[in-house]
Design an enzyme around this catalytic site. Structure first.
Site, PDB file in Angstrom:
ATOM      1  N   CYS A   2       0.837  -1.263   0.107  1.00 33.37           N
ATOM      2  CA  CYS A   2      -0.018   0.030   0.097  1.00 33.37           C
ATOM      3  C   CYS A   2       0.932   1.158   0.092  1.00 33.37           C
ATOM      4  CB  CYS A   2      -0.880   0.130   1.230  1.00 33.37           C
ATOM      5  SG  CYS A   2      -1.934  -1.284   1.500  1.00 33.37           S
TER       6      CYS A   2
HETATM    7  N1  GLN Z   1      -2.444  -5.548   5.649  1.00 31.22           N
HETATM    8  C1  GLN Z   1      -3.181  -4.325   5.056  1.00 31.22           C
HETATM    9  C2  GLN Z   1      -4.216  -4.766   4.415  1.00 31.22           C
HETATM   10  O1  GLN Z   1      -4.126  -5.886   3.780  1.00 31.22           O
HETATM   11  C3  GLN Z   1      -2.481  -3.506   4.514  1.00 31.22           C
HETATM   12  C4  GLN Z   1      -1.910  -3.827   3.076  1.00 31.22           C
HETATM   13  C5  GLN Z   1      -0.635  -3.020   2.672  1.00 31.22           C
HETATM   14  O2  GLN Z   1       0.042  -2.058   3.385  1.00 31.22           O
HETATM   15  N2  GLN Z   1      -0.283  -3.566   1.789  1.00 31.22           N
HETATM   16  O3  GLN Z   1      -5.235  -4.142   3.957  1.00 31.22           O
END
Ligand code: GLN
Length: 255
Positions: A2
């Protein structure tokens, strides 16, 4: 892993000015991020924006699709202006659902929250902390994800009157202790009783930079352009912007 950003300033600016228009905007970071540190390759599992309106109320728009496929959002971003907002593009952690409820930012009436990263050993590693939440909160989480639990834990502190920075730092440090090696870059945007915004951001094993200018302070996973004024946040740090008129953030160590 993200990508996300937040902006706080003295006057409204369009969402587009940070989210879609810069040369390395969040929109570009969705399909061509520069610093994912091994956490996925693109951020195509959804996106969201959350912003404060003039009366301090929090609003959001989220979709479980790549940001670049939503032409309506690209238009809306040029028309919605706010002095304080958060935006995120998502790369779902393996094992977690792709759904609108899993897309950051999360919000309640006057607060907006995003998490960029992963809680290692999910869900078992977070079970003790999640046990502090009441049953109804757990039954109504927006998604069965690490991020949704972190948001509920932060919200619980805020509801009890805790300072926003203390609320975030408590949850982040305890989650890190319970799940070593986790990536815990979070953003919290909230307002005090006068409607003045406070932004709290953490950098825990993931990239984060800030830039201050006449329009306010912007914090982002990756610099939005090649302006040399972007400042990289050291790992294990918190960035706090107190008030719409803040000209520079307070950066403190989490250790
Ligand atoms: N673990 C969180 C989710 O799956 C954030 C994902 C991320 O930062 N890639 O939404």
């Amino acid at each position: 892993m993200c990508r996300h950003l937040a902006h706080v300033g003295p006057r409204p600016v369009t969402l587009a000015s940070r989210v879609t228009e810069p040369s390395h905007s969040l929109l570009v970071q969705a399909y061509a991020p520069a610093d994912m540190r091994g956490g996925g390759t693109v951020n195509a599992d959804g996106f969201g924006v959350g912003w404060l309106a003039g009366d301090g109320s929090a609003h959001s728009y989220r979709r479980p699709v790549p940001m670049w496929t939503d032409a309506s959002f690209l238009d809306l971003a040029t028309a919605v202006a706010s002095p304080a907002f958060v935006a995120a593009v998502r790369s779902a952690t393996v094992g977690m659902p792709v759904s609108v409820g899993a897309c950051a930012p999360f919000r309640d009436g006057t607060r907006i929250f995003s998490h960029n990263g992963v809680v290692r050993g999910w869900p078992g590693s977070l079970a003790d902390l999640a046990g502090e939440l009441d049953t109804e909160t757990l039954m109504t989480l927006e998604a069965p994800t690490d991020s949704a639990v972190l948001w509920a834990l932060v919200r619980r502190h805020l509801d009890a009157g805790k300072d926003p920075a203390d609320a975030v730092l408590d949850v982040v440090t305890r989650a890190l202790a319970a799940a070593p090696g986790s990536r815990l870059n979070v953003l919290l945007l909230t307002t005090d009783h006068t409607g003045d915004p406070t932004l709290v951001a953490t950098a825990v094993d993931h990239a984060l930079s800030w830039r201050a200018g006449p329009d306010g302070v912007t914090v982002a996973s990756e610099p939005l352009d090649d302006d040399p004024d972007w400042v990289a946040v050291p790992d294990l740090s918190a960035v706090v912007v107190r008030g719409a008129g803040a000209t520079t953030p307070e950066v403190t160590s989490l250790t």
